[in-house]
Write an enzyme that holds these catalytic residues in place. Structure first.
Site, short mmCIF file in Angstrom:
data_model
loop_
_atom_site.label_atom_id
_atom_site.label_comp_id
_atom_site.label_asym_id
_atom_site.label_seq_id
_atom_site.Cartn_x
_atom_site.Cartn_y
_atom_site.Cartn_z
N TYR A 59 0.83 -1.19 0.00
CA TYR A 59 0.00 0.00 0.00
C TYR A 59 0.87 1.25 0.00
O TYR A 59 0.58 2.24 -0.67
CB TYR A 59 -0.92 0.03 1.23
CG TYR A 59 -1.90 1.18 1.17
CD1 TYR A 59 -1.59 2.43 1.70
CD2 TYR A 59 -3.11 1.02 0.51
CE1 TYR A 59 -2.46 3.49 1.60
CE2 TYR A 59 -3.99 2.07 0.40
CZ TYR A 59 -3.67 3.31 0.95
OH TYR A 59 -4.54 4.36 0.82
N PHE A 62 -8.21 22.43 -23.94
CA PHE A 62 -8.48 20.99 -24.00
C PHE A 62 -9.63 20.74 -23.03
O PHE A 62 -9.75 21.36 -21.98
CB PHE A 62 -7.26 20.12 -23.65
CG PHE A 62 -7.59 18.68 -23.88
CD1 PHE A 62 -7.85 17.82 -22.84
CD2 PHE A 62 -7.76 18.21 -25.19
CE1 PHE A 62 -8.23 16.52 -23.08
CE2 PHE A 62 -8.15 16.91 -25.43
CZ PHE A 62 -8.39 16.06 -24.38
N THR A 63 -10.48 19.81 -23.37
CA THR A 63 -11.76 19.63 -22.68
C THR A 63 -11.61 19.41 -21.18
O THR A 63 -12.13 20.19 -20.38
CB THR A 63 -12.50 18.43 -23.29
OG1 THR A 63 -11.58 17.32 -23.28
CG2 THR A 63 -12.92 18.71 -24.71
N ASP A 96 1.31 20.67 -20.08
CA ASP A 96 0.56 19.43 -20.26
C ASP A 96 1.48 18.57 -21.13
O ASP A 96 1.59 18.79 -22.33
CB ASP A 96 -0.78 19.70 -20.96
CG ASP A 96 -1.54 18.39 -21.18
OD1 ASP A 96 -2.77 18.45 -21.36
OD2 ASP A 96 -0.90 17.30 -21.16
N LYS A 112 -0.78 8.13 -23.21
CA LYS A 112 -0.39 8.47 -24.58
C LYS A 112 1.07 8.12 -24.76
O LYS A 112 1.42 6.95 -24.87
CB LYS A 112 -0.69 9.95 -24.88
CG LYS A 112 -2.17 10.26 -25.04
CD LYS A 112 -2.89 10.32 -23.73
CE LYS A 112 -4.24 10.96 -23.83
NZ LYS A 112 -5.03 10.85 -22.60
N ARG A 155 -14.34 16.18 -33.01
CA ARG A 155 -13.59 17.22 -32.33
C ARG A 155 -14.02 18.58 -32.93
O ARG A 155 -13.22 19.29 -33.54
CB ARG A 155 -12.08 17.03 -32.46
CG ARG A 155 -11.55 15.78 -31.78
CD ARG A 155 -11.33 15.90 -30.29
NE ARG A 155 -12.51 15.75 -29.48
CZ ARG A 155 -12.46 15.67 -28.15
NH1 ARG A 155 -11.29 15.71 -27.53
NH2 ARG A 155 -13.57 15.53 -27.45
N PHE A 161 -19.87 15.55 -25.17
CA PHE A 161 -19.50 14.72 -26.33
C PHE A 161 -19.33 13.25 -25.94
O PHE A 161 -19.53 12.36 -26.73
CB PHE A 161 -18.20 15.24 -26.96
CG PHE A 161 -17.12 15.45 -25.97
CD1 PHE A 161 -16.99 16.66 -25.30
CD2 PHE A 161 -16.29 14.41 -25.60
CE1 PHE A 161 -16.03 16.84 -24.33
CE2 PHE A 161 -15.33 14.57 -24.63
CZ PHE A 161 -15.20 15.79 -23.99
C1 LIG Z 1 -3.65 16.83 -24.16
C2 LIG Z 1 -4.41 16.05 -23.14
C3 LIG Z 1 -5.18 14.93 -23.49
O1 LIG Z 1 -5.21 14.54 -24.78
C4 LIG Z 1 -5.89 14.23 -22.48
C5 LIG Z 1 -6.74 13.12 -22.78
N1 LIG Z 1 -6.91 12.78 -24.02
C6 LIG Z 1 -7.75 11.92 -24.54
C7 LIG Z 1 -8.83 11.20 -23.72
C8 LIG Z 1 -9.98 12.16 -23.79
C9 LIG Z 1 -10.03 13.20 -22.90
C10 LIG Z 1 -10.96 14.23 -23.10
C11 LIG Z 1 -11.80 14.20 -24.19
O2 LIG Z 1 -12.57 15.28 -24.51
C12 LIG Z 1 -11.78 13.14 -25.01
F1 LIG Z 1 -12.68 13.11 -25.95
C13 LIG Z 1 -10.84 12.14 -24.86
C14 LIG Z 1 -7.74 11.81 -25.99
O3 LIG Z 1 -8.46 10.94 -26.54
O4 LIG Z 1 -7.06 12.63 -26.64
C15 LIG Z 1 -5.79 14.70 -21.14
C16 LIG Z 1 -6.52 14.02 -19.99
O5 LIG Z 1 -5.84 12.83 -19.72
P1 LIG Z 1 -6.62 11.53 -19.19
O6 LIG Z 1 -7.52 11.10 -20.32
O7 LIG Z 1 -5.52 10.56 -18.89
O8 LIG Z 1 -7.40 11.94 -17.98
C17 LIG Z 1 -5.03 15.80 -20.85
N2 LIG Z 1 -4.35 16.46 -21.84
#
Ligand SMILES: CC1=C(O)/C(=C\N=C(/Cc2ccc(O)c(F)c2)C(=O)O)C(COP(=O)(O)O)=CN1
Length: 456
Positions: A71, A123-124, A214, A257, A381, A448
């Site tokens: 843990y 970013f969302t 980021d 990623k 998007r 979305f």
């Molecule tokens: C540049 C950035 C990202 O691309 C990102 C995530 N990305 C996704 C998943 C996703 C996120 C938000 C959406 O509207 C979406 F439809 C898809 C993606 O497909 O691109 C995160 C967040 O990182 P987490 O996913 O590990 O929490 C932070 N920063």
């Protein structure tokens, strides 16, 4: 000139189910014309996202077997901490379950109601956490980023005049940090140059303002710096990445990623006081500060994934595959965002479907149609992802109305890319027959992901 091929061979495969057009028409209708609501088993080529969908290496799988599931104080935490310090250069490391876990903690600590957070395009999840903490996101990206046809090699760059104007307008004390993404997802996986980031850093420091990166696709950004910035042609990806991060005070990271894992992320900081507060918040929202919502095995896999992600052969092949698909579509005069980005091809739905007005959701429709045509899953998007203005309640109407064909790392072959290009070309050939959608269910947050639509 010899062709290139991947620097790996395949050891494990996942058989895919082939579907008929009739099955796909039923599946996409039941999913409310929202590709997020499809079952994975009904998808042939899954280009929804590169997040958490990459293939791990045999060494990463081996790392899963040495998960220390203590843990507190897991051995795997220390391998992860060491890998991040070595390759990203930050001092303090806090694991989180994924990127938005880090975004949540950071926003809660640094943002006060009424603050402004400038960034290179929204970013969302990043913007939502900034808003939930009472902040207002302000886009300071260069204008070219909003033009799908501009060939600017670094569309992720910050417009220093826009940033200076904001500082003058609201005062440095209302800006808790500048949020810089490299690459910029919503602009089409577009990089920020080292020169621009250095200039942003110098401007920020002159006003005593922090910069938070980021870092989600910072290795891909490093590749574009190596390829497109004269001073860096002879530098390794690892050296470029470390210098890149040195112009920031910390980072949020989705390890799903660049870092080649199915789950994981981190918050990295250099300031001991912010670190102490974040370390305390982690135990509320993510887990103890030595696992942050990840199993030990996941931390080990991510530590190994970081090492693999910065290898020049890996990133050259990864981005080479995206360029291969993009170039095919450009050769066939299909409208995509240029320059070709690092992790995806973005179809320009406004140019693809000029007869469908933005409030009939052309990118949403195009993504659904590509699935119907060939079982390929892409992601909207555009206006649906952009959501509603928190003050006016009306849709945001983004310049960029895009469909993202996101390429997972080390998963699909060139044949899958060829088939994808042919399917897009088929849809393009018949695009006049397509018509818009109406939204019949709209969730409150990040609509979305779960919204539902019907054909008009
Ligand atoms: C540049 C950035 C990202 O691309 C990102 C995530 N990305 C996704 C998943 C996703 C996120 C938000 C959406 O509207 C979406 F439809 C898809 C993606 O497909 O691109 C995160 C967040 O990182 P987490 O996913 O590990 O929490 C932070 N920063």
């Amino acid at each position: 000139r010899r062709s290139w091929a991947e620097p790996y061979k395949i050891k494990v495969v996942e058989p895919l189910k082939m579907t008929t057009r009739a099955e796909r028409e039923q599946a996409i209708a039941e999913a409310g014309y929202n590709t997020f609501l499809l079952r994975s088993e009904d998808v042939y080529i899954d280009l929804l996202t590169d997040s958490g969908t990459s293939a791990m290496s045999d060494r990463q799988w081996a790392g899963m077997m040495v998960g220390d599931e203590a843990y507190a104080g897991s051995k795997n935490f220390y391998s992860l901490e060491e890998a991040i310090q070595k390759y990203y250069g930050y001092r303090y490391i806090l694991p989180t379950h994924q990127g938005r876990g880090a975004e949540n903690i950071l926003s809660k600590i640094l943002i006060k109601p009424g603050d402004y957070i400038p960034g290179n395009m929204y970013f969302t999840t990043t913007r939502l956490h900034q808003e939930l903490a009472g902040g207002t996101f302000v886009d300071v990206i260069i204008d070219e980023a909003h033009d799908p046809r501009s060939q600017h090699p670094f569309k992720g760059n910050v417009d220093l005049q826009k940033l200076t104007d904001l500082i003058k307008r609201v005062g440095a004390e209302r800006i808790p940090y500048i949020s810089v993404a490299g690459t910029v997802n919503m602009a089409g996986g577009q990089p920020i140059s080292m020169a621009n980031l250095r200039a942003v850093y110098e401007l920020a420091k002159s006003h005593d303002i922090r910069i938070i990166l980021d870092a989600t696709r910072a290795v891909e950004n490093a590749y574009f710096i190596q390829q497109r910035e004269a001073d860096y042609h002879q530098q390794s990806i690892a050296i470029i990445l470390k210098e890149f991060c040195s112009y920031t005070d910390g980072c949020t990271m989705s390890g799903k990623k660049d870092a080649l894992v199915n789950i994981g992320g981190w918050l990295a900081l250099n300031d001991p006081d912010i670190y102490e507060e974040a370390r305390n918040m982690i135990v509320i929202y993510e887990g103890l500060h030595t696992y942050g919502g990840m199993a030990g095995r996941d931390m080990e896999a991510m530590a190994i994934g970081i090492e693999e992600s910065v290898q020049d052969d890996h990133i050259r092949a990864r981005i080479g595959q995206v360029e291969y698909l993009g170039q095919k579509l450009l050769d066939w005069n299909i409208p995509i965002v240029v320059p070709i980005g690092g992790h995806a091809i973005y179809l320009d739905a406004k140019a693809f479907l000029p007869h469908i007005p933005q409030d009939q959701f052309p990118a949403q429709l195009l993504a659904a149609e590509l699935y119907r045509e060939a079982g390929i899953r892409a992601m909207e998007r555009g206006i649906v992802s952009a959501g509603r203005n928190k003050d006016t309640g009306d849709h945001y109407y983004p310049e960029l109305e895009l469909v993202r064909l996101t390429i997972p790392r080390r998963v699909y072959t060139q044949a899958h890319m060829d088939l994808t290009a042919e399917a897009v070309d088929e849809v393009y050939y018949n695009r006049h027959r397509l018509r818009g959608l109406k939204m019949v269910y709209e969730p409150k947050y990040l609509r979305f992901f779960q919204a539902r639509f019907e054909l008009l």
